[in-house]
Scaffold this motif. Structure first.
Motif, short mmCIF file in Angstrom:
data_model
loop_
_atom_site.label_atom_id
_atom_site.label_comp_id
_atom_site.label_asym_id
_atom_site.label_seq_id
_atom_site.Cartn_x
_atom_site.Cartn_y
_atom_site.Cartn_z
N PHE A 1 28.31 34.76 47.46
CA PHE A 1 29.35 35.72 46.82
C PHE A 1 30.17 35.13 45.79
CE2 PHE A 1 28.19 37.38 50.90
CZ PHE A 1 28.51 38.65 50.98
N ILE A 2 29.96 35.63 44.71
CA ILE A 2 30.68 34.86 43.46
C ILE A 2 32.01 35.84 43.34
CG2 ILE A 2 30.53 34.65 40.85
CD1 ILE A 2 27.34 34.72 41.35
N LEU A 3 32.95 34.95 43.19
CA LEU A 3 34.28 35.73 43.29
C LEU A 3 34.76 36.09 41.85
CD1 LEU A 3 34.64 34.05 46.12
CD2 LEU A 3 36.81 35.14 45.86
N VAL A 4 34.93 37.34 41.53
CA VAL A 4 35.26 37.79 40.10
C VAL A 4 36.55 38.42 40.06
CG1 VAL A 4 33.04 37.55 39.42
CG2 VAL A 4 33.81 39.72 39.97
N GLY A 5 37.23 38.41 41.16
CA GLY A 5 38.34 39.46 41.18
C GLY A 5 39.61 38.99 40.77
N GLY A 6 39.89 37.66 40.44
CA GLY A 6 41.32 37.49 39.64
C GLY A 6 41.86 38.34 38.70
N LYS A 7 43.05 38.01 38.38
CA LYS A 7 43.76 38.77 37.34
C LYS A 7 43.59 38.29 35.91
CE LYS A 7 47.72 40.14 40.30
NZ LYS A 7 49.27 40.18 40.20
N SER A 8 43.18 36.94 35.91
CA SER A 8 42.92 36.44 34.68
C SER A 8 44.13 36.33 33.88
CB SER A 8 41.74 36.90 33.93
OG SER A 8 40.63 36.72 34.59
N SER A 9 45.28 36.51 34.32
CA SER A 9 46.60 36.67 33.52
C SER A 9 46.90 35.28 32.86
CB SER A 9 47.78 36.45 34.55
OG SER A 9 47.80 35.88 35.58
N ARG A 10 46.40 34.04 33.03
CA ARG A 10 46.70 32.93 32.20
C ARG A 10 45.63 33.05 31.06
NH1 ARG A 10 46.45 28.32 36.60
NH2 ARG A 10 45.33 30.07 37.63
N PHE A 11 44.39 33.61 31.33
CA PHE A 11 43.59 33.62 30.12
C PHE A 11 43.74 34.82 29.23
CE2 PHE A 11 39.15 34.41 28.61
CZ PHE A 11 38.85 33.12 28.27
N GLY A 12 44.28 35.67 29.69
CA GLY A 12 44.72 36.96 28.80
C GLY A 12 43.89 37.83 28.59
N ASP A 13 42.64 37.73 29.29
CA ASP A 13 41.49 38.73 29.19
C ASP A 13 40.69 38.38 30.38
OD1 ASP A 13 39.73 40.52 28.33
OD2 ASP A 13 38.92 39.50 26.81
N ASP A 14 39.83 39.37 30.65
CA ASP A 14 38.96 39.15 31.82
C ASP A 14 37.93 38.14 31.64
OD1 ASP A 14 37.48 39.28 34.42
OD2 ASP A 14 36.84 41.44 34.02
N LYS A 15 38.05 36.99 32.13
CA LYS A 15 37.18 35.70 31.78
C LYS A 15 35.91 36.02 32.52
CE LYS A 15 39.54 33.05 35.42
NZ LYS A 15 40.37 32.00 35.51
N SER A 16 35.97 36.72 33.77
CA SER A 16 34.71 36.92 34.50
C SER A 16 33.48 37.51 33.45
CB SER A 16 34.92 37.98 35.55
OG SER A 16 34.92 39.23 35.27
N ILE B 1 18.83 30.24 43.74
CA ILE B 1 18.79 29.73 45.05
C ILE B 1 18.98 30.43 46.19
CG2 ILE B 1 20.39 28.04 46.28
CD1 ILE B 1 21.33 27.30 43.37
N PHE B 2 19.50 31.56 46.06
CA PHE B 2 19.81 32.52 47.03
C PHE B 2 18.98 33.67 46.91
CE2 PHE B 2 23.75 30.08 46.53
CZ PHE B 2 23.88 29.65 47.78
N LYS B 3 18.41 34.47 48.16
CA LYS B 3 17.83 35.76 48.05
C LYS B 3 18.94 36.89 47.83
CE LYS B 3 14.89 38.85 50.68
NZ LYS B 3 14.39 38.95 52.05
N ASN B 4 20.20 36.78 48.27
CA ASN B 4 21.09 38.03 48.10
C ASN B 4 22.34 37.20 47.37
OD1 ASN B 4 19.63 40.16 49.38
ND2 ASN B 4 19.78 38.70 51.18
N VAL B 5 22.42 37.78 46.32
CA VAL B 5 23.93 37.34 45.73
C VAL B 5 24.66 38.50 45.25
CG1 VAL B 5 24.85 36.35 43.27
CG2 VAL B 5 22.66 35.38 44.54
N PHE B 6 26.10 38.41 45.65
CA PHE B 6 27.15 39.51 45.25
C PHE B 6 28.13 39.10 44.51
CE2 PHE B 6 24.77 39.99 49.28
CZ PHE B 6 24.45 41.47 49.23
N TYR C 1 24.62 45.14 38.90
CA TYR C 1 24.85 44.02 39.69
C TYR C 1 25.54 44.40 41.33
CZ TYR C 1 23.89 41.05 35.88
OH TYR C 1 23.18 40.47 34.64
N PRO C 2 25.01 43.78 42.03
CA PRO C 2 25.60 44.10 43.55
C PRO C 2 26.84 43.48 43.92
CG PRO C 2 23.67 42.37 43.81
CD PRO C 2 23.93 42.77 42.28
N PHE C 3 27.74 44.41 44.35
CA PHE C 3 29.33 44.05 44.44
C PHE C 3 29.47 44.15 45.94
CE2 PHE C 3 30.23 43.59 40.02
CZ PHE C 3 31.41 43.03 40.21
N PHE C 4 30.70 43.39 46.61
CA PHE C 4 31.31 43.56 47.75
C PHE C 4 32.63 43.69 47.17
CE2 PHE C 4 33.90 41.93 50.97
CZ PHE C 4 33.50 42.45 52.09
N ILE C 5 33.23 44.87 47.50
CA ILE C 5 34.43 45.36 47.39
C ILE C 5 35.52 44.98 48.48
CG2 ILE C 5 36.07 47.41 46.62
CD1 ILE C 5 33.46 46.97 44.53
#
Length: 170
Positions: free
Chosen positions: A17-32, A46-51, A62-66
């Motif tokens: 599971f790759i976390l992409v849900g931060g606000k990115s407020s210090r970055f100023g844009d969606d860094k993901s 490496i992994f068969k299943n990536v979300f 792309y697969p997501f876990f909400i």
């Protein structure tokens, strides 16, 4: 040989599971948007299943876990995912320099990175500690007691635009 077989078995069974849900407020844009493909492609080797994990689907095809929590803290997503999957590997989108070798090392040892405890292996036996942390400090450091040192360069976390200079050096 046995370690290699164990790793291959884990790679096929444990989802990443790759976390992409931060606000990115210090970055100023969606860094993901800068790193999601790099991280996904690396993990698919490496992994068969990536979300990806976020409060809403950010990337088509792309697969997501909400995650359901309204609070922006990785501990809540971790709790939700472990309740569903039992054993997982977690990576953050904003650490693009982590190597496949280091990911495999963490996975094989069922450990987290000592300098970035978000990155690594988690399972259902850690739910009690996760629950306690959601009520106190929201920190991850004490959740998985197994820690492995990973090269600090690989753990560079991109929080601000000027941090991009750090990854260009490597």
């Amino acid at each position: 040989m046995e370690n290699q077989e164990n790793l291959e078995e884990m790679e096929n069974k444990i989802p990443c599971f790759i976390l992409v849900g931060g606000k990115s407020s210090r970055f100023g844009d969606d860094k993901s948007k800068l790193f999601y493909k790099i991280q996904f492609d690396k993990c698919k080797k490496i992994f068969k299943n990536v979300f990806f994990v976020a409060k809403e689907k950010k990337f088509k095809k792309y697969p997501f876990f909400i995650e359901k929590s309204k609070i922006f803290a990785p501990i809540f997503a971790l709790e939700e995912i472990i309740k569903k999957e039992k054993k997982i590997f977690v990576l953050s989108v904003d650490t693009p320099l982590i190597s496949e070798k280091s990911i495999k090392k963490l996975l094989n040892n069922k450990a987290t990175a000592s300098k970035n405890p978000l990155i690594g292996y988690y399972d259902y036996t850690m739910l009690k500690k996760i629950k306690e942390s959601t009520k106190t400090d929201l920190r991850l450091f004490h959740i998985n007691p197994k820690k492995i040192r990973i090269n600090n360069k690989e753990l560079i976390n991109i929080n601000k635009k000027e941090d991009l200079k750090l990854i260009r050096k490597f």
